[in-house]
Design a protein around this motif. Structure first.
Motif, PDB file in Angstrom:
ATOM      1  N   ARG A 114       0.858  -1.180   0.000  1.00 23.68           N
ATOM      2  CA  ARG A 114       0.000   0.000   0.000  1.00 23.68           C
ATOM      3  C   ARG A 114       0.896   1.232   0.000  1.00 23.68           C
ATOM      4  N   SER A 120      -5.345   0.988  -1.129  1.00 23.59           N
ATOM      5  CA  SER A 120      -5.348  -0.377  -1.640  1.00 23.59           C
ATOM      6  C   SER A 120      -3.957  -0.987  -1.543  1.00 23.59           C
ATOM      7  N   THR A 141      -5.828  -4.777   1.247  1.00 26.27           N
ATOM      8  CA  THR A 141      -7.069  -4.024   1.047  1.00 26.27           C
ATOM      9  C   THR A 141      -7.351  -3.864  -0.442  1.00 26.27           C
ATOM     10  N   ILE A 142      -8.587  -4.122  -0.824  1.00 26.77           N
ATOM     11  CA  ILE A 142      -8.986  -3.961  -2.219  1.00 26.77           C
ATOM     12  C   ILE A 142     -10.163  -2.995  -2.297  1.00 26.77           C
ATOM     13  N   GLN A 149      -3.364  -4.342  -8.393  1.00 25.18           N
ATOM     14  CA  GLN A 149      -2.536  -4.947  -7.342  1.00 25.18           C
ATOM     15  C   GLN A 149      -2.207  -6.406  -7.676  1.00 25.18           C
ATOM     16  N   ALA A 208     -15.106  -1.788   0.601  1.00 24.71           N
ATOM     17  CA  ALA A 208     -13.703  -2.166   0.711  1.00 24.71           C
ATOM     18  C   ALA A 208     -13.648  -3.623   1.098  1.00 24.71           C
TER      19      ALA A 208
END
Ligand SMILES: C=C1C[C@]23C[C@H]1CC[C@H]2[C@@]12CCC[C@@](C)(C(=O)O1)[C@H]2[C@@H]3C(=O)O
Ligand SMILES: O=C(O)CCC(=O)C(=O)O
Ligand SMILES: [Fe+2]
Length: 371
Positions: A114, A120, A141-142, A149, A208
């Motif tokens: 990140r 993200s 985290t997406i 990513q 999220a």
């Protein structure tokens, strides 16, 4: 269609200063000082033996589901759901996807780190900045598409991961809308009463997706997987593997373990639902503990309103005697507030001081240590 959350910027001021510490936790034979929390962690529920108090489990096919959901939101802020309609193979697939991701070598994972001012990607718990010690976990985290990513992690075989994520998000969105309808229904409000509720049927709200990994820990009593926090969402749908660790805090009871139930999902009330319900459904303080032998994984889907929508106490719930307790905020504005004020975020958007002089039930009078 997805409105991409414009929250990347919300995190920068506070977080660009942090030097993230990335350790390969799974390879550690001892708990490093940087990860050793004080021994006061083990605050078990005071009445553990007398009145067994456990997080409600609600069968969504129960004709009484709406009432049960309302009661659980009012008294706990957290409950588990069964018969939720999410195919079990999708739950198994997301767990496997998370397992594969965290099993990558640390150098590979750091390729998708990140960004200091981003949201993200791979990294330590974002709330680490508020604590003097690091947590025994890693997260991914997406927000929006996982493609960018995933391509950094698996340059030539990212598509399976992306497919699983997209499929999971779709299922979660459907369930989140159903749960919102039940939660609002139990307050006597319909989805049409909230501007963004009924209007775009079938369309998805931003969300999220947070994958969490808690490797087995050599000294679990002194380690913390994920420190106590509330989620900034309207609601969160959490899938945990068959390893215990999640605990919820209940007023008057203390910390209660939310045991994994095969194929059940945990639902948390988040801060935005707290605001929307004018405090009738308080957001739940929760944390994740770790253990000596098992690798624990969880997947949190944080569901929120479209980014341009202001959330404020529902007018149906307020009158002369029950004035609105919170000012209107958008999700991205609230995330910025949270990134800055952490456990004081909710009281910082509060309009009138409560009678008892304390901020919010949610602030738990200092249960959350701020470093
Ligand atoms: C949309 C969100 C909500 C975030 C920030 C951003 C992306 C990831 C979410 C979490 C997930 C883990 C706990 C939390 C407290 C964290 O550190 O990151 C959450 C935070 C919040 O609920 O405030
Ligand atoms: O791992 C868990 O059970 C909790 C995760 C969590 O609270 C989160 O991701 O917000
Ligand atoms: Fe959480």
């Amino acid at each position: 269609m997805h409105t991409r959350l414009s929250i990347d910027h919300a995190f920068n001021t506070y977080h660009q200063m942090i030097k993230q510490k990335h350790l390969d936790l799974a390879s550690m034979k001892e708990l490093p000082e940087s990860h050793a929390w004080s021994s006061s962690l083990d605050e078990s529920p005071s009445n553990a033996s007398s009145t067994p108090d456990s997080v409600p489990v609600i069968n969504l096919k129960d004709p009484n589901a709406m009432k049960l959901v309302g009661h659980a939101c009012k008294t706990w802020g957290v409950f588990q759901v069964t018969n939720h309609g999410v195919p079990t193979n999708i739950l198994e697939e997301i767990e496997a996807a998370g397992r594969n991701l965290f099993a990558l070598p640390i150098q590979q994972k750091l390729k998708a780190a990140r960004a200091p001012n981003g949201v993200s990607g791979y990294g330590v718990a974002r709330i680490s900045v508020f604590f003097p010690k690091l947590m025994w976990s890693e997260g991914f985290t997406i927000i929006g598409s996982p493609y960018e990513q995933a391509r950094k992690l698996w340059p030539d075989r990212y598509s399976k991961f992306c497919d699983v994520i997209e499929e999971y998000k779709e299922e979660m969105n459907k369930l989140a809308q159903r749960l919102m309808a039940l939660m609002l229904g139990s307050l006597g409000v319909t989805m049409e009463d909230v501007k963004w509720g009924g209007t775009q049927a079938g369309s998805s709200c931003p969300a999220a997706l947070q994958l969490n990994s808690y490797p087995a820990c050599p000294d679990p009593e002194r380690a913390m997987g994920l420190a106590a926090h509330t989620d900034s969402s309207l609601l969160t749908i959490l899938h945990q593997n068959n390893t215990s660790g999640l605990q919820a805090h209940k007023e008057g009871t203390g910390w209660v373990t939310v045991p994994p139930i095969r194929h059940a999902l945990v639902i948390n009330v988040g801060d935005l639902l707290h605001i929307l319900s004018n405090g009738l459904y308080p957001s739940v303080l929760h944390r994740a503990m770790v253990n000596r032998t098992q690798h624990r994984l969880s997947v949190a889907y944080l569901y929120g309103p479209p980014s341009n929508v202001q959330i404020s106490p529902l007018s149906k719930l307020t009158d002369q005697v029950h004035p609105p307790l919170y000012r209107p905020v958008t999700w991205s504005e609230y995330l910025g507030t949270k990134a800055k004020h952490f456990n004081k975020a909710l009281s910082s958007v509060r309009l009138c001081a409560p009678l008892n002089g304390f901020a919010d039930a949610n602030d738990h009078n200092g249960v959350v240590p701020v470093g």
